[in-house]
Design a protein around this motif. Structure first.
Motif, PDB file in Angstrom:
ATOM      1  N   SER A 131      68.654  24.918  14.890  1.00 56.99           N
ATOM      2  CA  SER A 131      69.518  25.505  15.918  1.00 56.99           C
ATOM      3  C   SER A 131      68.745  25.719  17.211  1.00 56.99           C
ATOM      4  CB  SER A 131      70.092  26.842  15.431  1.00 56.99           C
ATOM      5  OG  SER A 131      70.965  26.661  14.347  1.00 56.99           O
ATOM      6  N   CYS A 132      67.519  26.197  17.091  1.00 57.08           N
ATOM      7  CA  CYS A 132      66.683  26.440  18.261  1.00 57.08           C
ATOM      8  C   CYS A 132      66.364  25.129  18.981  1.00 57.08           C
ATOM      9  CB  CYS A 132      65.401  27.150  17.840  1.00 57.08           C
ATOM     10  SG  CYS A 132      64.400  27.729  19.225  1.00 57.08           S
ATOM     11  N   LEU A 133      66.052  24.086  18.222  1.00 57.00           N
ATOM     12  CA  LEU A 133      65.774  22.781  18.819  1.00 57.00           C
ATOM     13  C   LEU A 133      66.998  22.236  19.544  1.00 57.00           C
ATOM     14  CD1 LEU A 133      63.682  21.102  15.967  1.00 57.00           C
ATOM     15  CD2 LEU A 133      62.864  21.683  18.260  1.00 57.00           C
ATOM     16  N   ALA A 134      68.165  22.404  18.935  1.00 56.56           N
ATOM     17  CA  ALA A 134      69.388  21.909  19.567  1.00 56.56           C
ATOM     18  C   ALA A 134      69.676  22.658  20.858  1.00 56.56           C
ATOM     19  CB  ALA A 134      70.563  22.043  18.599  1.00 56.56           C
ATOM     20  N   LEU A 135      69.536  23.984  20.827  1.00 59.46           N
ATOM     21  CA  LEU A 135      69.789  24.784  22.021  1.00 59.46           C
ATOM     22  C   LEU A 135      68.815  24.443  23.144  1.00 59.46           C
ATOM     23  CD1 LEU A 135      70.516  28.243  20.365  1.00 59.46           C
ATOM     24  CD2 LEU A 135      72.130  26.870  21.686  1.00 59.46           C
ATOM     25  N   THR A 136      67.651  23.972  22.782  1.00 62.47           N
ATOM     26  CA  THR A 136      66.635  23.622  23.783  1.00 62.47           C
ATOM     27  C   THR A 136      66.815  22.205  24.307  1.00 62.47           C
ATOM     28  OG1 THR A 136      65.026  25.106  22.748  1.00 62.47           O
ATOM     29  CG2 THR A 136      64.159  23.408  24.220  1.00 62.47           C
ATOM     30  N   TRP A 137      66.888  21.242  23.401  1.00 69.02           N
ATOM     31  CA  TRP A 137      66.846  19.836  23.813  1.00 69.02           C
ATOM     32  C   TRP A 137      68.212  19.255  24.157  1.00 69.02           C
ATOM     33  CZ3 TRP A 137      62.321  17.351  24.746  1.00 69.02           C
ATOM     34  CH2 TRP A 137      61.157  17.996  24.306  1.00 69.02           C
ATOM     35  N   LEU A 138      69.305  19.921  23.766  1.00 62.11           N
ATOM     36  CA  LEU A 138      70.640  19.433  24.127  1.00 62.11           C
ATOM     37  C   LEU A 138      71.176  20.117  25.380  1.00 62.11           C
ATOM     38  CD1 LEU A 138      72.427  19.077  20.656  1.00 62.11           C
ATOM     39  CD2 LEU A 138      71.413  17.293  22.088  1.00 62.11           C
ATOM     40  N   ASN A 139      70.298  20.813  26.079  1.00 66.68           N
ATOM     41  CA  ASN A 139      70.695  21.476  27.326  1.00 66.68           C
ATOM     42  C   ASN A 139      70.211  20.637  28.505  1.00 66.68           C
ATOM     43  OD1 ASN A 139      71.264  23.141  29.447  1.00 66.68           O
ATOM     44  ND2 ASN A 139      69.824  24.748  28.869  1.00 66.68           N
ATOM     45  N   PRO A 140      71.114  19.969  29.228  1.00 72.00           N
ATOM     46  CA  PRO A 140      70.672  19.107  30.334  1.00 72.00           C
ATOM     47  C   PRO A 140      69.964  19.869  31.442  1.00 72.00           C
ATOM     48  CG  PRO A 140      73.055  19.368  30.346  1.00 72.00           C
ATOM     49  CD  PRO A 140      72.570  19.937  29.058  1.00 72.00           C
ATOM     50  N   HIS A 141      70.236  21.181  31.555  1.00 70.10           N
ATOM     51  CA  HIS A 141      69.581  21.970  32.595  1.00 70.10           C
ATOM     52  C   HIS A 141      68.066  22.015  32.388  1.00 70.10           C
ATOM     53  CE1 HIS A 141      73.206  23.217  34.555  1.00 70.10           C
ATOM     54  NE2 HIS A 141      73.706  23.706  33.433  1.00 70.10           N
ATOM     55  N   VAL A 142      67.645  21.908  31.131  1.00 72.96           N
ATOM     56  CA  VAL A 142      66.208  21.971  30.865  1.00 72.96           C
ATOM     57  C   VAL A 142      65.503  20.747  31.454  1.00 72.96           C
ATOM     58  CG1 VAL A 142      66.097  20.762  28.644  1.00 72.96           C
ATOM     59  CG2 VAL A 142      64.521  22.606  29.098  1.00 72.96           C
ATOM     60  N   TYR A 143      66.220  19.620  31.505  1.00 73.90           N
ATOM     61  CA  TYR A 143      65.638  18.422  32.098  1.00 73.90           C
ATOM     62  C   TYR A 143      65.652  18.505  33.620  1.00 73.90           C
ATOM     63  CZ  TYR A 143      66.282  16.751  27.359  1.00 73.90           C
ATOM     64  OH  TYR A 143      66.230  16.637  25.999  1.00 73.90           O
ATOM     65  N   LEU A 144      66.753  19.043  34.156  1.00 76.52           N
ATOM     66  CA  LEU A 144      66.851  19.169  35.609  1.00 76.52           C
ATOM     67  C   LEU A 144      65.829  20.164  36.144  1.00 76.52           C
ATOM     68  CD1 LEU A 144      70.759  19.269  35.960  1.00 76.52           C
ATOM     69  CD2 LEU A 144      69.227  17.338  36.416  1.00 76.52           C
ATOM     70  N   ASP A 145      65.667  21.290  35.444  1.00 75.51           N
ATOM     71  CA  ASP A 145      64.756  22.345  35.915  1.00 75.51           C
ATOM     72  C   ASP A 145      63.303  22.052  35.561  1.00 75.51           C
ATOM     73  OD1 ASP A 145      66.938  23.659  36.911  1.00 75.51           O
ATOM     74  OD2 ASP A 145      67.086  25.083  35.261  1.00 75.51           O
ATOM     75  N   THR A 146      63.063  21.878  34.264  1.00 79.58           N
ATOM     76  CA  THR A 146      61.682  21.769  33.792  1.00 79.58           C
ATOM     77  C   THR A 146      61.051  20.417  34.077  1.00 79.58           C
ATOM     78  OG1 THR A 146      62.250  23.308  32.016  1.00 79.58           O
ATOM     79  CG2 THR A 146      60.173  22.131  31.806  1.00 79.58           C
ATOM     80  N   VAL A 147      61.806  19.335  33.819  1.00 77.72           N
ATOM     81  CA  VAL A 147      61.230  17.999  34.001  1.00 77.72           C
ATOM     82  C   VAL A 147      61.294  17.559  35.462  1.00 77.72           C
ATOM     83  CG1 VAL A 147      61.353  15.576  33.321  1.00 77.72           C
ATOM     84  CG2 VAL A 147      61.796  17.357  31.631  1.00 77.72           C
TER      85      VAL A 147
END
Length: 218
Positions: A131-147
């Motif tokens: 669940s934690c992995l899904a909440l992290t890696w399936l969030n497109p905002h994490v790519y826009l912000d972090t990457v």
């Protein structure tokens, strides 16, 4: 040092916000279930994304817009589904959270004591990590912000960009450690089924709202 501090500041500013991942970490911290595993998953995921951004992976992903679209819809479906489950817990009062909090105050329960809430079996470590992995890696905002964002700013520091990355990773470690283990300080406020139902209601609203926002307007 200047680049590391800049990375630390930006990393914290991007992480410290009400979001699906933070709410999940907070809830597991309150329940004291697999807290270390959840914190480590979040830290390692952030570190991987930060390194990818600084290494320039974000520039590659901009050439694959379909990938971000696919992640957006997958993330939306997952968040809405998780929100529905939280709403179900809030409506029916099904949670082991009260029992977990009570055990931290009273290690030995009195025999024959009436139950204060409908208890569910604790989630397995595997289910929590997934669940934690899904909440992290399936969030497109994490790519826009972090990457993309963090990676772009890091590369403006030239040869010191990796020190910037070190600072950003340190910010992630500090935040998730504080959130996961500091959550138990709220335990005295969550010793009743009503408090946990209210928390789950908030989680349900936030998760569904985040899920809908990912695809509306699409």
């Amino acid at each position: 040092m200047t680049s590391a501090l800049a990375g630390l500041g930006l990393g914290l500013s991007l992480i410290i916000a009400i979001g699906a991942q933070n709410l999940f970490v907070l809830r597991q911290g309150l329940r004291r279930q697999h807290t270390l595993a959840v914190a480590l998953v979040c830290m390692s995921s952030d570190a991987a994304l930060i390194i990818a951004g600084v290494a320039g992976i974000g520039l590659v992903l901009t050439q694959l817009p379909w990938l971000i679209t696919a992640v957006r819809w997958a993330g939306a479906l997952f968040l809405v589904g998780y929100g529905i489950l939280a709403a179900r817990r809030a409506w029916r009062g099904e949670d082991a959270g009260v029992a977990e909090v009570e055990r931290s105050y009273r290690p030995t329960a009195r025999a024959g004591a009436p139950a204060t809430t409908t208890r569910t079996a604790p989630q397995t470590r595997r289910a929590v990590i997934l669940s934690c992995l899904a909440l992290t890696w399936l969030n497109p905002h994490v790519y826009l912000d972090t990457v993309f964002l963090l990676g772009s700013i890091a590369n403006t520091h030239g040869d010191d960009r990796w020190w910037f990355a070190v600072g950003a990773v340190a910010g992630s470690v500090l935040w998730f450690t504080a959130l996961a283990y500091g959550a138990r300080l709220l335990a005295p406020l969550l010793r009743s089924p009503a408090a946990w139902r209210a928390l789950d209601a908030v989680i349900a609203v936030v998760m569904v709202a985040l899920g809908v926002s990912l695809v509306w307007p699409a």
